[in-house]
Scaffold this active site. Structure first.
Site, PDB file in Angstrom:
ATOM      1  N   CYS A  93       0.858  -1.180   0.000  1.00 29.22           N
ATOM      2  CA  CYS A  93       0.000   0.000   0.000  1.00 29.22           C
ATOM      3  C   CYS A  93       0.901   1.239   0.000  1.00 29.22           C
ATOM      4  O   CYS A  93       1.694   1.424   0.931  1.00 29.22           O
ATOM      5  CB  CYS A  93      -0.903  -0.004   1.230  1.00 29.22           C
ATOM      6  SG  CYS A  93      -2.026   1.390   1.234  1.00 29.22           S
ATOM      7  N   CYS A 262      -3.456   6.785  -4.859  1.00 29.65           N
ATOM      8  CA  CYS A 262      -3.113   5.359  -4.765  1.00 29.65           C
ATOM      9  C   CYS A 262      -1.648   5.126  -5.177  1.00 29.65           C
ATOM     10  O   CYS A 262      -1.315   5.201  -6.369  1.00 29.65           O
ATOM     11  CB  CYS A 262      -4.052   4.509  -5.621  1.00 29.65           C
ATOM     12  SG  CYS A 262      -3.869   2.746  -5.301  1.00 29.65           S
TER      13      CYS A 262
END
Ligand code: PYC
Length: 336
Positions: A93, A262
């Site tokens: 992530c 992201c």
């Protein structure tokens, strides 16, 4: 029930470009001493209730990304980490790594400088500026397939690339389709005919489109490498701020969309751009999120590997102790 029976879990919350990260720093299950990939498997197979307790309602929400802050295998590394959300564990992530760097600084566990983080998919190096800014060099990223065509229920033909940026992505460019008879999604125009970038007001529509695309990929048996599920869908349109290069909308595993640009999705995008010759190694790409928050990206080539570098800012916004009380019927969260 006595107070002593309540389980206490210490967390630090932050957000990166609007996307939240909840880092569990104490009170998590014993995951052994193996690699982060091994600990992720133990977490997934034996402690899914703990994942739900941390990120699901009523303590969390669909948007929240959680992280277990692990002792690294190699003590020379700053930490190990396992990221997860309401649908299950993630592989990597990017926004969470930026949040983790700032959280470790907030806790006084690191100072400004370069640090190494063990993740289930490999070592991620990050530079921390001592305040709120982190630049991470992600795991090698690449495009697996270009211009894959799928038939999507209610939409028709959709063309996109499959790429790895630490998670699997299907990347669809709105501009690519803007002049097609049935564009996947339209970009509205203002009175002057200038495109209005898709924004939060469009999130429901874009989520619906992205979910249909993800279902179609699944039904068609289209996967990442080794049959891995493509669980992130990334749609691209023009930026709101002309200083930036692009705006994205990223559907995460489950039903939430990323409020940040992201990190792993931007890594996948950078790999595609370099492979198309549209971005040179070392050149900066400014990726805007659906909220307008921005990550700066670039790529370093190392032999045949492309190593994305993502820079963003995070802010710590809570230090808390979660209470898991055995008398609470939803002590382990609401399972979606
Ligand atoms: O920043 O890589 C990322 C990410 C993945 C899911 C949510 N954010």
């Amino acid at each position: 029930m006595t107070n002593a029976m309540i389980r206490r879990v210490r967390v630090v919350d932050s957000h990166t470009g609007g996307e939240p990260t909840r880092i569990v720093i104490d009170g998590f299950p014993d995951l052994g001493q193996g690699s982060m990939a091994e600990r992720r498997m133990i977490f997934s197979e034996q402690h899914d209730d703990f994942r739900c307790a941390v990120v699901n309602e009523p303590r969390g929400s669909d948007v929240l990304v959680g992280a277990i802050l692990c002792e690294p295998v190699d003590p020379a590394n700053a930490a190990g980490v396992i990221f997860f959300n309401n649908a299950g564990p993630l592989w990597m992530c990017g926004h969470g790594t930026i949040g983790l760097g700032v959280t470790l600084g907030h806790l006084g566990r690191i100072s400004a400088g370069t640090h190494r983080l063990e993740t289930p998919v490999g070592i991620v190096t990050f530079e921390y500026d001592g305040a709120n800014r982190v630049s991470l060099e992600n795991v090698p990223s690449y495009r697996l397939a270009k211009e894959v065509s799928i038939d999507v229920a209610g939409i028709g033909e959709v063309v996109g690339d499959i790429a790895w940026g630490g998670n699997w992505f299907f990347l669809v460019d709105a501009e690519h389709r803007a002049h097609a008879p049935n564009p996947v999604f339209s970009i509205r125009s203002d009175k002057m005919g200038h495109p209005i970038p898709f924004g939060v007001a469009d999130a429901e529509r874009l989520s619906d489109i992205a979910k249909r695309i993800r279902s179609a990929l699944c039904e068609s048996g289209i996967t990442g490498a080794d049959g891995a599920e493509i669980d992130h869908i990334e749609l691209f349109g023009p930026p709101g701020d002309p200083a930036n290069d692009s705006r994205n909308f990223v559907l995460c595993p489950g039903s939430a969309y990323d409020r940040s640009p992201c990190g792993t999705g931007t890594s996948a995008k950078l790999a595609c751009l370099v492979e198309d010759g549209k971005l040179q190694p070392g050149q900066t790409w400014r990726q805007e999120s659906i909220l307008g928050s921005m990550f700066e990206g670039s790529v370093r080539r190392d032999g045949d590997q492309l190593l994305p570098r993502i820079t963003g800012s995070a802010y710590v916004n809570a230090e808390a102790t979660l209470l898991l009380d055995p008398i609470d019927p939803f002590q382990m969260g609401i399972r979606a």
